[in-house]
Design a protein around this motif. Structure first.
Motif, short mmCIF file in Angstrom:
data_model
loop_
_atom_site.label_atom_id
_atom_site.label_comp_id
_atom_site.label_asym_id
_atom_site.label_seq_id
_atom_site.Cartn_x
_atom_site.Cartn_y
_atom_site.Cartn_z
N VAL A 78 38.84 49.04 36.20
CA VAL A 78 37.53 49.46 36.58
C VAL A 78 36.56 48.47 36.04
N GLU A 79 36.84 47.97 34.83
CA GLU A 79 35.88 47.26 34.02
C GLU A 79 36.36 45.77 34.62
N ARG A 80 37.32 45.48 35.04
CA ARG A 80 37.63 44.13 35.63
C ARG A 80 36.90 43.95 37.14
N ALA A 81 37.11 45.15 37.70
CA ALA A 81 36.66 45.23 39.09
C ALA A 81 35.01 45.10 39.03
N ARG A 82 34.34 45.85 38.22
CA ARG A 82 33.00 45.48 37.84
C ARG A 82 32.74 43.97 37.46
N GLY A 83 33.42 43.38 36.75
CA GLY A 83 33.30 42.02 36.37
C GLY A 83 33.30 41.17 37.74
N LEU A 84 34.01 41.47 38.64
CA LEU A 84 34.53 40.79 39.79
C LEU A 84 33.15 41.17 40.63
N GLY A 85 32.63 42.11 40.21
CA GLY A 85 31.30 42.39 41.53
C GLY A 85 31.59 43.24 42.32
N ALA A 86 32.75 43.98 42.29
CA ALA A 86 33.06 45.09 43.18
C ALA A 86 32.20 46.02 43.15
N GLY A 87 31.70 46.54 44.37
CA GLY A 87 30.75 48.01 44.29
C GLY A 87 31.59 49.08 44.42
N GLU A 88 32.90 48.78 45.05
CA GLU A 88 33.90 49.88 44.95
C GLU A 88 35.59 49.33 45.13
N VAL A 89 36.30 50.14 44.77
CA VAL A 89 37.73 49.91 44.82
C VAL A 89 38.48 50.87 45.65
N ARG A 90 38.95 50.44 46.73
CA ARG A 90 40.00 51.16 47.57
C ARG A 90 41.39 51.47 46.89
N ILE A 91 41.74 52.61 47.02
CA ILE A 91 43.12 52.87 46.76
C ILE A 91 43.85 53.59 47.77
N ARG A 92 44.98 52.95 48.53
CA ARG A 92 45.81 53.82 49.27
C ARG A 92 47.01 54.41 48.49
N ALA A 93 46.88 55.73 47.94
CA ALA A 93 47.57 56.21 46.97
C ALA A 93 48.97 56.51 47.34
N ASN A 94 49.81 56.53 46.49
CA ASN A 94 51.12 57.36 46.85
C ASN A 94 50.94 58.68 46.74
N PRO A 95 51.47 59.45 47.68
CA PRO A 95 51.02 60.70 47.43
C PRO A 95 51.29 61.58 46.09
N SER A 96 52.44 61.04 45.47
CA SER A 96 52.75 61.73 44.21
C SER A 96 51.66 61.29 43.12
N ALA A 97 50.97 59.92 43.52
CA ALA A 97 50.12 59.55 42.32
C ALA A 97 48.74 60.22 42.44
N ALA A 98 48.52 60.95 43.50
CA ALA A 98 46.94 61.44 43.88
C ALA A 98 46.33 61.89 42.78
N ALA A 99 47.06 63.09 42.22
CA ALA A 99 46.28 63.67 41.23
C ALA A 99 45.94 62.88 40.03
N PHE A 100 46.87 61.77 39.82
CA PHE A 100 46.39 60.89 38.57
C PHE A 100 44.98 60.41 38.78
N TYR A 101 44.67 59.70 40.19
CA TYR A 101 43.64 59.12 40.49
C TYR A 101 42.55 60.14 40.58
N ALA A 102 42.69 61.07 41.27
CA ALA A 102 41.67 62.09 40.83
C ALA A 102 41.28 62.38 39.36
N ARG A 103 42.25 62.29 38.56
CA ARG A 103 42.05 62.73 37.30
C ARG A 103 41.15 61.50 36.57
N MET A 104 41.38 60.49 37.16
CA MET A 104 40.69 59.21 36.62
C MET A 104 39.20 58.99 37.23
N GLY A 105 39.02 59.93 38.01
CA GLY A 105 37.61 59.78 38.62
C GLY A 105 37.40 59.27 40.19
N ALA A 106 38.51 58.90 40.75
CA ALA A 106 38.54 58.51 42.25
C ALA A 106 38.13 59.75 42.88
N GLN A 107 37.34 59.46 44.05
CA GLN A 107 36.89 60.33 44.98
C GLN A 107 37.80 60.30 46.32
#
Length: 129
Positions: A78-107
């Motif tokens: 997240v910090e590196r993406a901010r430094g690269l000027g990213a307004g958002e980062v897309r994640i095409r998640a492996n379904p088994s990792a979806a809960a992890f990304y949700a816990r990290m605050g991804a929408q």
């Protein structure tokens, strides 16, 4: 990557093993590695395409999971993406990792359909750095 416990079903295991075997570093990709005295703990890649920034890969070694390293690595992304000027980062998640990304605050932001390379739909998440 090829040994990830996130790809347990036979079709998932075959896909990730083929992907890992054929994957190569593109000089335009942004790849970061987390390692320590025990060796490689995890890595991620950020790619930029005509749509924007995407977390293309995010892997933690199976024996390092559950120790907070994934949370730290995700925070680094997240910090590196901010430094690269990213307004958002897309994640095409492996379904088994979806809960992890949700816990990290991804929408959640939809579902990416199956394709020739990945034969199952994947949830899409967005992170705003």
């Amino acid at each position: 990557m090829a040994q990830s416990n996130g790809y347990a079903r036979p079709e998932e295991k075959a896909m990730i093993q083929t992907f890992a075997r054929d994957w190569w570093f593109n000089g335009d990709d942004q790849v970061w590695v987390l390692d320590d005295a025990a060796g490689l703990a995890g890595f991620y890649a950020l790619i930029h395409d005509d749509i924007g920034w995407e977390l293309d890969l995010f892997f933690m070694a199976n024996d390092r999971q559950g120790r907070g390293l994934g949370r730290a690595l995700f925070g680094d992304m997240v910090e590196r993406a901010r430094g690269l000027g990213a307004g958002e980062v897309r994640i095409r998640a492996n379904p088994s990792a979806a809960a992890f990304y949700a816990r990290m605050g991804a929408q959640p932001s939809g579902v990416y359909p199956s394709s020739d390379k990945v034969s199952w739909p994947r949830p899409i998440y967005l992170v705003r750095p």
